[in-house]
Write an enzyme that holds these catalytic residues in place. Structure first.
Site, PDB file in Angstrom:
ATOM      1  N   CYS B 204       0.836  -1.194   0.000  1.00 20.27           N
ATOM      2  CA  CYS B 204       0.000   0.000   0.000  1.00 20.27           C
ATOM      3  C   CYS B 204       0.880   1.257   0.000  1.00 20.27           C
ATOM      4  CB  CYS B 204      -0.897  -0.022   1.225  1.00 20.27           C
ATOM      5  SG  CYS B 204      -1.858   1.486   1.397  1.00 20.27           S
ATOM      6  N   CYS B 226      -7.044  -1.701   0.788  1.00 15.97           N
ATOM      7  CA  CYS B 226      -6.162  -1.863   1.938  1.00 15.97           C
ATOM      8  C   CYS B 226      -6.969  -1.553   3.199  1.00 15.97           C
ATOM      9  CB  CYS B 226      -4.959  -0.927   1.830  1.00 15.97           C
ATOM     10  SG  CYS B 226      -3.823  -1.073   3.225  1.00 15.97           S
ATOM     11  N   ASP B 351      20.009  -0.033 -20.210  1.00 12.95           N
ATOM     12  CA  ASP B 351      20.001  -1.270 -19.434  1.00 12.95           C
ATOM     13  C   ASP B 351      18.926  -2.201 -19.998  1.00 12.95           C
ATOM     14  OD1 ASP B 351      20.011  -3.202 -17.515  1.00 12.95           O
ATOM     15  OD2 ASP B 351      19.337  -1.910 -15.875  1.00 12.95           O
TER      16      ASP B 351
END
Lengths: 242, 432
Positions: B204, B226, B351
């Site tokens: 959360c 939540c 990357d």
């Protein structure tokens, strides 16, 4: 043969494709007839580090490293015992920093480490980002490792580094050293992830895990043409930069 | 001074056009002469900024198509110019000499990292935030930091239009305690109880407890709650009866038809429906525009390719990749041949580690004839496929894109082509 790997805090520390390291180890074990059991443990879980053949901690953001610190501190004794019993430990970025004395962030705030090693890390504004290559000489094996580094922290006072930098920044961008190597503990800033392009290191881990049970174990060679092709692509780029 | 800056900017546009220069030059020149210029530009009734990791180009293009179908004049940054100088160029080019934008509505697709700078110069009436996924971490740093920065720069007069299904997007109205217009997708036959693919926001953003999900759409999108009170808010605009085979979904009483049968496209369409309705566009016009909207910029674009139809899609992060593979798996009845071009130039993100977060493991369930790995980092991709369980005799490495395409053309299977950003335009040119 069965081996056990604890992948710690993978639900929190899983930046940069860390799962690739675990996949590579599992597959390369399987090709040698070894079952590598991967145990994903996180904050608050019950587990015994001293029963593991290998422990892996990846990298994460500052916020996530703060969540983990207390949990890891409570397991410090087990961690030390595992290290002294020659368990293989792979620590990348955040995991590497956390085993040192402290991490000092940009605001000067000190976040204590587990203090297992003497090195310490201080954050700096010039992030060290890019491909990196290092030369390693470990137990009679000589090889180059390549990876991608992305860290603001500069790590100092490493007594026994993992390798020497031939391109890139490494621990702090000044002393030409990268990572830490103590017994079977490998700490490094190389991700990318690390093991897919560096099958030599993956096999060294497997050898070290197996030697806990068979003193002369050597893993049979595999066809690594794709892996080494990927490594060569990075080395070519690095050499063009130097 | 303002006039001078705009003339200089406009002259640069003409000269830049003649020289074939990049699209960002005029904005840079105008900004040098009068940095305050952009506060003085008179924007029309609605200026809509669309941001998010995935889908912003398609959403902005679809929005433009809806407005134009309604007979409105639209200014949009169509040249893929979604960084600061390109955005400012778009605005300079669209003004008359007194600085008034000559349009009914402005639609700007803005790179999420550019938002903090851009909002210093321009205040939109509506700010659509579509999603946040992990993308190009080496260039961008971490998502948490980005969200904090965006929260700081939203003007109180700007109306937030948010994807309710993404907890990271929802976090912005929660943290700043602001009203927002929410769009989303209700439970579908494709919703999942568990999500094995890599995702953000497992915890959360308000209290760090594990987020509970009733279901997932994909990645971290879904119905989350939540204990602390954070959760998916009620939606003004919610899609029901999603049917991917038919390419239809319903909002309230109205059923919409679309040409692209995948869930992420429906999210794009929902952002468009929300904004079009907020503007007051007639429902029949929105229906017509959605049904006729076609993508032609390397996002789910089709080409004649030897005896085949080839589908090309841009992939640049794990979530986009997973969605594309899901789509191919659902479409493919017979054998498929895949090719992917993996570059790692600055605009792609240097990357390539994101490919390890992509769910290539699902390829083992494909009727896969071959997978051609191409581009600057072809071998990184080949290694990824090998460890995903793709048989090595199906993995072909051909770094040169033109040669790889020639090999793909020989296939008897249905070909699909995935491309990273910097390889996309070259690939499209080769296919034309």
């Amino acid at each position: 043969m069965e081996l056990h790997l604890a992948w710690l805090y993978d639900d929190l520390l899983e930046l940069y494709g860390d799962r690739g390291n675990v996949t590579v180890l599992r597959e390369r074990c399987a090709k040698r007839g070894i079952t590598l059991h991967v145990h994903q443990y996180s904050v608050g879980d019950q587990f015994d580090l001293t029963k593991m053949d290998m422990i892996f901690i990846g990298g994460g953001s500052d916020r996530e490293q703060n969540i983990i610190y207390e949990d890891l501190l409570a397991r410090r004794e087990d961690f030390v015992m595992a290290i002294e019993n020659n368990a293989v430990v792979l620590l990348i970025c955040g995991g590497y920093q956390m085993l040192g004395q402290y991490y000092k962030d940009l605001d000067g705030k000190m976040i204590p480490g587990l203090g297992i090693f003497d090195y310490y890390t201080e954050s700096s504004r010039d992030r060290m980002v890019g491909y990196i290559g290092i030369d390693c000489h470990i137990d009679g094996h000589n090889f180059q490792l390549v990876g991608f580094e992305n860290h603001g922290g500069k790590t100092q006072n490493v007594a026994t580094p993992l390798g020497s930098v031939f391109a890139g920044h490494g621990n702090n961008g000044t002393d030409g050293q990268e990572g830490v190597l103590y017994k079977n503990v490998f700490g490094t800033y190389l991700h990318g992830p690390l093991l897919p392009r560096n099958p030599e290191l993956a096999d060294l881990f497997i050898e070290k895990m197996m030697r806990r049970y068979e003193a002369t174990y050597v893993p049979v060679a595999l066809d690594d043409s794709l892996e080494l092709g990927a490594k060569q692509q990075v080395i070519r780029e690095l050499k063009a930069q130097i | 001074m303002k006039t001078l800056a705009i003339i200089a900017g406009k002259t640069a546009t003409v000269v830049g056009g003649m020289l074939g220069r990049g699209s960002s030059l005029p904005g840079m020149i105008a900004r040098k002469i009068d940095p305050e210029l952009f506060h003085k530009i008179q924007l029309p009734k609605q200026t809509i900024v669309v941001t998010g990791t995935n889908g912003k180009t398609t959403t902005a293009n679809m929005l433009r198509h809806v407005f134009e179908t309604a007979g409105l004049k639209v200014v949009q940054n169509t040249k893929g110019a979604n960084l600061l100088s390109g955005l400012l160029t778009t605005l300079v080019e669209s003004t008359n000499l007194s600085g008034k934008v000559m349009a009914d509505v402005v639609v700007l697709e803005v790179d999420e990292q550019t938002i903090p700078q851009f909002f210093q110069a321009v205040t939109p009436t509506h700010f659509v935030i579509h999603n946040f996924f992990r993308d190009q971490l080496d260039r961008y740093g971490e998502i948490d930091i980005l969200i904090d920065k965006i929260e700081e720069v939203i003007d109180p007069t700007t109306t937030l239009v948010l994807n309710a299904d993404d907890p990271l997007v929802r976090q912005i109205s929660f943290d700043t305690n602001r009203e927002a217009i929410y769009y989303g997708v209700n439970q579908t036959p494709y919703s999942l109880e568990e999500m094995s693919q890599v995702r953000e926001a497992k915890f959360c953003p308000n209290c760090n407890r594990k987020l509970a999900y009733e279901f997932f759409h994909y990645s971290q999108l879904g119905n989350y709650q939540c204990e602390c009170g954070f959760g998916k808010p009620a939606c003004e605009y919610a899609a029901d009866d999603v049917n991917l085979k038919a390419g239809t979904f319903r909002v309230g009483q109205t059923t919409y038809k679309i040409q692209y049968r995948n869930l992420y496209f429906i999210f794009n369409a929902m952002a468009v429906v929300a904004m079009a309705k907020e503007y007051g566009i007639d429902e029949a016009i929105i229906q017509e525009a959605l049904a006729t909207f076609k993508i032609d910029d390397g996002r789910m674009e089709t080409f004649n390719f030897g005896p085949h139809q080839l589908l090309l899609n841009l992939v640049k992060n794990p979530t986009g990749l997973n969605q594309t593979l899901d789509y191919i798996k659902n479409e493919a009845d017979e054998k498929v041949a895949l090719m992917m071009t993996l570059n790692n130039l600055a605009a792609d993100g240097q990357d390539t580690s994101w490919i390890w977060d992509g769910d290539f493991e699902q390829l083992t369930q494909f009727p896969l004839e071959q997978f051609i790995c191409s581009g600057i980092r072809a071998y990184d991709l080949a290694v990824r496929l090998k460890y995903a369980g793709v048989a090595e005799d199906k993995i072909v490495v051909i770094e040169d894109v033109a040669m790889a395409l020639e090999t793909l053309k020989q296939t008897t299977a249905t070909p699909y082509l995935l491309s990273t950003y910097t390889a996309l335009q070259k690939t499209r040119a080769l296919l034309k």
